[in-house]
Scaffold this active site. Structure first.
Site, mmCIF file in Angstrom:
data_model
loop_
_atom_site.group_PDB
_atom_site.id
_atom_site.type_symbol
_atom_site.label_atom_id
_atom_site.label_comp_id
_atom_site.label_asym_id
_atom_site.label_seq_id
_atom_site.Cartn_x
_atom_site.Cartn_y
_atom_site.Cartn_z
ATOM 1 N N GLU A 173 0.643 -1.150 0.208
ATOM 2 C CA GLU A 173 0.233 0.480 0.204
ATOM 3 C C GLU A 173 0.679 1.453 -0.015
ATOM 4 O O GLU A 173 0.007 2.574 0.992
ATOM 5 C CB GLU A 173 -1.066 0.144 1.704
ATOM 6 C CG GLU A 173 -2.506 -0.294 1.040
ATOM 7 C CD GLU A 173 -2.751 -0.553 -0.264
ATOM 8 O OE1 GLU A 173 -2.829 -1.308 -0.704
ATOM 9 O OE2 GLU A 173 -3.062 0.611 -0.985
HETATM 10 C C1 LIG Z 1 2.665 -10.171 0.852
HETATM 11 C C2 LIG Z 1 2.492 -8.512 -0.863
HETATM 12 C C3 LIG Z 1 0.471 -8.623 -0.471
HETATM 13 C C4 LIG Z 1 0.837 -7.380 -1.401
HETATM 14 N N1 LIG Z 1 -0.489 -7.192 -2.306
HETATM 15 C C5 LIG Z 1 -0.557 -6.922 -3.250
HETATM 16 C C6 LIG Z 1 -1.946 -6.487 -4.171
HETATM 17 O O1 LIG Z 1 -2.978 -6.853 -3.935
HETATM 18 N N2 LIG Z 1 -2.258 -5.712 -5.494
HETATM 19 C C7 LIG Z 1 -0.859 -4.909 -5.728
HETATM 20 O O2 LIG Z 1 -1.218 -4.848 -7.218
HETATM 21 N N3 LIG Z 1 0.260 -4.799 -4.751
HETATM 22 C C8 LIG Z 1 -0.025 -5.458 -3.993
HETATM 23 N N4 LIG Z 1 1.621 -5.349 -3.327
HETATM 24 C C9 LIG Z 1 2.899 -5.713 -4.519
HETATM 25 C C10 LIG Z 1 3.333 -3.711 -2.995
HETATM 26 O O3 LIG Z 1 2.543 -2.719 -3.136
HETATM 27 C C11 LIG Z 1 4.352 -3.069 -3.423
HETATM 28 O O4 LIG Z 1 5.944 -4.330 -3.163
HETATM 29 C C12 LIG Z 1 5.478 -2.073 -3.290
HETATM 30 O O5 LIG Z 1 4.214 -0.997 -3.904
HETATM 31 C C13 LIG Z 1 6.582 -1.948 -2.978
HETATM 32 O O6 LIG Z 1 6.670 -1.972 -4.466
HETATM 33 P P1 LIG Z 1 8.117 -2.658 -5.327
HETATM 34 O O7 LIG Z 1 7.888 -4.626 -4.337
HETATM 35 O O8 LIG Z 1 8.601 -3.172 -6.514
HETATM 36 O O9 LIG Z 1 8.970 -1.957 -4.472
HETATM 37 P P2 LIG Z 1 10.220 -1.056 -5.333
HETATM 38 O O10 LIG Z 1 9.275 -0.071 -5.050
HETATM 39 O O11 LIG Z 1 10.781 -1.979 -5.732
HETATM 40 O O12 LIG Z 1 10.813 -0.191 -4.115
HETATM 41 C C14 LIG Z 1 12.337 -0.196 -2.780
HETATM 42 C C15 LIG Z 1 12.750 0.616 -2.597
HETATM 43 O O13 LIG Z 1 12.767 1.681 -3.159
HETATM 44 C C16 LIG Z 1 12.013 2.671 -2.198
HETATM 45 N N5 LIG Z 1 11.789 3.734 -3.105
HETATM 46 C C17 LIG Z 1 11.023 3.031 -4.461
HETATM 47 N N6 LIG Z 1 10.882 3.837 -5.061
HETATM 48 C C18 LIG Z 1 11.362 5.323 -4.391
HETATM 49 C C19 LIG Z 1 11.340 6.597 -4.458
HETATM 50 N N7 LIG Z 1 10.652 6.868 -5.741
HETATM 51 N N8 LIG Z 1 11.602 7.584 -3.617
HETATM 52 C C20 LIG Z 1 12.174 6.287 -2.376
HETATM 53 N N9 LIG Z 1 12.441 5.336 -2.028
HETATM 54 C C21 LIG Z 1 11.656 4.251 -3.295
HETATM 55 C C22 LIG Z 1 11.354 1.864 -1.588
HETATM 56 O O14 LIG Z 1 10.408 2.788 -0.432
HETATM 57 C C23 LIG Z 1 11.507 0.382 -1.400
HETATM 58 O O15 LIG Z 1 12.188 0.750 0.050
HETATM 59 C C24 LIG Z 1 1.667 -6.438 -2.182
HETATM 60 C C25 LIG Z 1 2.668 -6.869 -1.769
HETATM 61 C C26 LIG Z 1 2.974 -8.416 -0.903
HETATM 62 C C27 LIG Z 1 4.410 -8.498 -0.974
#
Ligand SMILES: Cc1cc2nc3c(=O)[nH]c(=O)nc-3n(C[C@H](O)[C@H](O)[C@H](O)COP(=O)(O)OP(=O)(O)OC[C@H]3O[C@@H](n4cnc5c(N)ncnc54)[C@H](O)[C@@H]3O)c2cc1C
Length: 567
Positions: free
Chosen positions: A426
């Protein structure tokens, strides 16, 4: 030790802390009398304690799995879902004309928090449906509303949200899923979505996916994204589940926790979908769902904090080590310190969460821009501080258990594993903090300052009876004001972002002091006053270091080169 929903705590919070009487005084929520709210919370608490809490451990031990393309859910989860649906807990805040209860979000938040403490894996399913119900209610066509809302609200069908793709996580604008008009008012949706919570199940007649995708003429980035409703089964002429749609669950993720919640990789191959909201207006529509879910996820953190606290206290009362008056470890100073920190932060995070929900209700009921801005400002704080508190309290709870905390059978470790993701999904808590210091301060810090005015007004009122606590809160608020001015003055957003997380945490610390002071005023000489003193004297001072950190800017954070980071 079994989970007990903290119904009387909510009653106190609604009455003395978050100003629920203002909500009940509006025309829209006039039915939300004290008696009615108590009856609802009691009934929901009973369902959480008796139906959901017993499912928590079986869900961990028997994860959901994929069988011939269908998700098989953990033992008892289907019955749990039915109990949630039959109790009407899916449609608590949903419109009455479609079968919902039309209750204030403050009450929904309290119930969602209880469900989270009872069984977080299962609670995610109603949370997803609730978000979808709200998004459809605000943005879908009348025809879609008529067909889908009653079934989602009754729990006959379930809802999901599909944003994330392998290359598009925090950067949702990088998504590559496509939607092409079929020429008959529907669209063919193609793409892969990952991490989709409750992407499938074996207890609902249909699974309705809200999917973000780009139309052929959609520009790159978030501005070119549209939102589609893509059901697992296409409704027939009578609105019943008909032909299977062209979508499938490819696999389930193996996760650190939340084993009872199936996290799906979804594949859409020209699946039939219906546009929700305007073309290219997908993010606005999805934000309705995301804001709902952000508050809900904050509540998940608070719910787990409650459950972890209850378990740790029970263990501390029972475990004997060393010589203490009661014989239990609960009398050791450091164990008591841990329990006090857990309880004090639990109160602070719950107060912030409910205050945010109250602002949403006031905005819905009055339409006043000020209430809307207040809710928007508090949302990232409620999400990030609620989940950080859940993680920290669960961690302290494990520590209270000593070696037994590391042994799975106590359940203390499960809280740590289950709650850990709440600061990630989220919108990560880093992204929440950036939202707070950038978008939520586009008003030049006006909303932040208005909240700080309220904090200082209360501190002034508390001076005659609680001079030391009042002064500490007032001083902390002044420091927060200075830091806010500094942040707002930074044209280079990187300077704000580098300190966004400590700033958000400091804001939450000060708000926590404010609500604790309020509780002390309502309970002079009582346990709430003692807890407030503990928080204000020992935990509020954390804001000093946090605010210093927040005002250091980008330079020091980027000081090491990439080579130096790696050396
Ligand atoms: C158990 C689980 C359930 C989930 N359920 C859903 C769901 O129902 N629907 C759905 O669509 N998604 C879902 N997600 C996805 C979730 O919302 C994402 O994992 C989350 O948005 C982060 O994206 P990412 O994992 O690609 O991390 P990344 O975006 O790759 O982030 C990695 C790190 O970089 C940081 N970062 C990234 N961009 C920036 C920026 N611009 N500035 C500063 N820091 C940054 C982040 O804060 C993080 O610490 C789920 C994830 C999990 C693990």
């Amino acid at each position: 030790m079994t989970f007990r929903s903290p119904v009387s705590e909510y009653e106190f919070m609604l009455k003395h802390i978050v100003g629920f009487e203002e909500v009940a005084a509006t025309d829209l929520f006039a039915e939300a009398s004290d008696d009615m709210v108590t009856a609802i919370l009691t009934e929901a608490g009973k369902m959480c304690d008796e139906v959901m809490a017993p499912l928590e451990r079986p869900g961990d031990l028997n994860p959901a799995y994929l069988e011939n393309g269908v998700v098989r859910t953990s033992p008892g989860f289907a019955d749990g879902w039915r109990a949630i649906a039959e109790g009407g807990w899916l449609g608590m805040s949903a419109p009455q004309e479609h079968g919902g209860m039309g209750l204030p979000m403050t009450i929904t938040s309290a119930v969602n928090e209880m469900m989270s403490g009872a069984c977080l894996s299962l609670q995610l399913a109603p949370l997803m449906s609730q978000g979808q119900i709200e998004a459809l209610d605000h943005h879908a066509s009348d025809a879609l509303k008529e067909l889908y809302l009653p079934k989602l609200i009754s729990g006959e069908w379930t809802g999901t949200m599909n944003l994330t793709e392998p290359q598009a996580g925090s950067d949702v604008g990088a998504l590559s899923s496509k939607a092409v008009p079929n020429g008959d008012g529907t669209y063919a949706v193609t793409g892969q979505k990952i991490y989709i919570t409750w992407g499938d199940n074996d207890f609902a007649g249909n699974v309705c996916h809200l999917v973000l995708a780009r139309l052929p003429d959609g520009v790159p980035g978030t501005k070119g994204i549209s939102l589609f409703l893509v059901p697992k089964f296409l409704p027939d002429d009578n609105g019943n589940p008909g032909k299977a749609n062209s979508l499938k669950v490819v696999s389930l993720e193996h996760k650190l926790g939340l084993h009872g919640s199936p996290t799906c990789v979804m594949q859409y191959d020209g699946a039939t979908g219906w546009l929700v909201g305007a073309e290219h207006g997908g993010m606005a529509a999805m934000f309705t769902m995301m804001n709902n879910a952000r508050l809900g996820v904050g509540g998940q953190g608070v719910g787990i904090a409650e459950a972890a606290y209850q378990k740790a206290l029970a263990y501390a009362l029972e475990r004997k080590q060393g010589k203490t008056p009661s014989g239990g470890i609960v009398d050791h100073a450091d164990v008591r310190r841990m329990l006090m920190e857990m309880k004090a932060d639990l109160f602070a995070s719950r107060a912030i969460l409910l205050a945010c929900a109250q602002a949403i209700d006031m905005s819905t009921a009055t339409g006043e821009a000020d209430c809307k801005t207040r809710a928007a400002f508090l949302t990232p704080i409620a999400k990030a501080f609620g989940t950080d508190t859940g993680i920290r309290v669960a961690d302290i709870g494990l520590q209270v258990h000593g070696g037994m905390g590391f042994i799975e059978e106590t359940g203390a470790a499960q809280f740590c594993r289950d709650v850990r993701v709440t600061s990630i999904y989220e919108g990560t808590n880093g992204i929440q903090a950036m939202d707070l210091v950038a978008r939520k301060m586009m008003d030049g810090g006006e909303m932040a300052n208005r909240l700080m005015d309220e904090i200082e007004e209360l501190a002034e009122r508390a001076r005659p009876t609680h001079p030391n606590m009042a002064e500490a809160v007032w001083q902390a608020c002044e420091s927060l004001r200075e830091a806010t001015d500094w942040l707002v003055g930074q044209g280079d957003l990187q300077n704000r972002f580098a300190g966004a997380v400590p700033y958000l945490r400091a804001f939450a610390r000060v708000l926590g002091g404010h609500y604790h002071l309020m509780a002390a005023l309502a309970d002079k000489g009582g346990p709430r006053e003692k807890l407030a003193r503990f928080y204000i004297k020992r935990m509020l001072p954390e804001h000093v270091g946090l605010l210093q950190h927040a005002q250091e800017g980008i330079e020091g954070a980027m000081a090491l080169t990439l080579d130096e980071l790696a050396s």
